[in-house]
Design an enzyme around this catalytic site. Structure first.
Site, PDB file in Angstrom:
ATOM      1  N   HIS A  15      17.856 -12.249   0.416  1.00  0.00           N
ATOM      2  CA  HIS A  15      18.089 -11.718  -0.934  1.00  0.00           C
ATOM      3  C   HIS A  15      19.032 -12.650  -1.699  1.00  0.00           C
ATOM      4  O   HIS A  15      18.825 -12.944  -2.876  1.00  0.00           O
ATOM      5  CB  HIS A  15      18.767 -10.342  -0.880  1.00  0.00           C
ATOM      6  CG  HIS A  15      17.896  -9.236  -0.372  1.00  0.00           C
ATOM      7  ND1 HIS A  15      18.226  -8.475   0.727  1.00  0.00           N
ATOM      8  CD2 HIS A  15      16.721  -8.733  -0.820  1.00  0.00           C
ATOM      9  CE1 HIS A  15      17.305  -7.550   0.928  1.00  0.00           C
ATOM     10  NE2 HIS A  15      16.369  -7.692   0.014  1.00  0.00           N
TER      11      HIS A  15
ATOM     12  N   ARG B 242       8.051 -13.990   0.867  1.00  0.00           N
ATOM     13  CA  ARG B 242       8.453 -14.757   2.053  1.00  0.00           C
ATOM     14  C   ARG B 242       7.252 -15.421   2.700  1.00  0.00           C
ATOM     15  O   ARG B 242       7.307 -16.551   3.153  1.00  0.00           O
ATOM     16  CB  ARG B 242       9.123 -13.837   3.071  1.00  0.00           C
ATOM     17  CG  ARG B 242      10.491 -13.366   2.655  1.00  0.00           C
ATOM     18  CD  ARG B 242      10.912 -12.200   3.480  1.00  0.00           C
ATOM     19  NE  ARG B 242       9.997 -11.090   3.289  1.00  0.00           N
ATOM     20  CZ  ARG B 242      10.226  -9.835   3.650  1.00  0.00           C
ATOM     21  NH1 ARG B 242      11.347  -9.544   4.265  1.00  0.00           N
ATOM     22  NH2 ARG B 242       9.356  -8.888   3.430  1.00  0.00           N
TER      23      ARG B 242
ATOM     24  N   SER C 259      15.485  -6.782   5.772  1.00  0.00           N
ATOM     25  CA  SER C 259      16.525  -5.785   6.068  1.00  0.00           C
ATOM     26  C   SER C 259      16.097  -4.944   7.265  1.00  0.00           C
ATOM     27  O   SER C 259      16.899  -4.620   8.143  1.00  0.00           O
ATOM     28  CB  SER C 259      16.742  -4.864   4.868  1.00  0.00           C
ATOM     29  OG  SER C 259      17.083  -5.598   3.735  1.00  0.00           O
TER      30      SER C 259
END
Ligand code: PNS
Length: 171
Positions: free
Chosen positions: A23, A96, A134
């Site tokens: 992030h 990503r 995450s």
């Protein structure tokens, strides 16, 4: 055609549960493109986050620091409505790997249908961050794995505190 320079206000929405180095990389990249960046944390009761909204806000503020061009806030409801309310003209999302693309494209097209004046841009995370999420960070630390270098130091401490406390509470 209006040739006056337009102030670019970007909004980077997400759960940020918690913020990772991926992030952070996206935030740095976004700041090269926008005049102002709004980091918008989704208040989502359905997702059962690990950290409360205030904890996530605190972590983001800690990590991003005192930068005049960055604002951290929370939102409920439709992202496009919140973005319009905040005067944002760009939605920023990170990609990503190609696997992210399908869902991100779907969201971008839905958002475009809802508010055609809002553009979405996809930024590619640096290769070093392409495997970080995450969700995986939480899984790894919950199983005793090493998450050093995957999240900012302040977040690493919080995660350790959270999981070590849980461990000791069980004993
Ligand atoms: O970090 P995440 O969980 O991938 O972020 C997802 C997020 C917050 C970008 C997305 O769930 C969202 O925008 N939710 C707000 C509700 C909304 O606008 N839904 C319609 C999206 S097409």
């Amino acid at each position: 055609m209006d040739s006056s320079p337009r102030r670019v206000v970007g909004i980077y929405p997400g759960s940020f549960d918690p913020i990772t180095n991926g992030h952070l990389d996206l935030i740095e990249r976004s700041l090269r493109l926008v005049d102002k960046l709004i980091l918008a944390i989704l208040v989502n009761a359905e997702k059962r986050p690990l950290f409360t909204v205030s904890e996530r806000m605190e972590m983001l503020r800690d990590v991003v620091g005192d930068r005049g061009r960055v604002e951290v806030c929370t939102f409920n409801g439709l992202l496009v409505d919140f973005a319009a309310q905040q005067g944002a003209n760009l939605i920023i999302r990170g990609i990503r790997a190609i696997s992210d693309y399908e869902f991100e494209l779907q969201m971008a097209l839905m958002n475009r249908r809802l508010r055609p004046e809002l553009e979405t841009v996809f930024l590619m995370a640096g290769e070093a961050y392409s495997f970080i999420s995450s969700r995986l960070v939480k899984e790894v630390i919950s199983l005793g794995g090493n998450i050093h270098g995957l999240v900012p130091p302040a977040v690493e401490s919080r995660l350790k505190e959270r999981f070590l406390t849980k461990e000791s509470a069980r004993i």
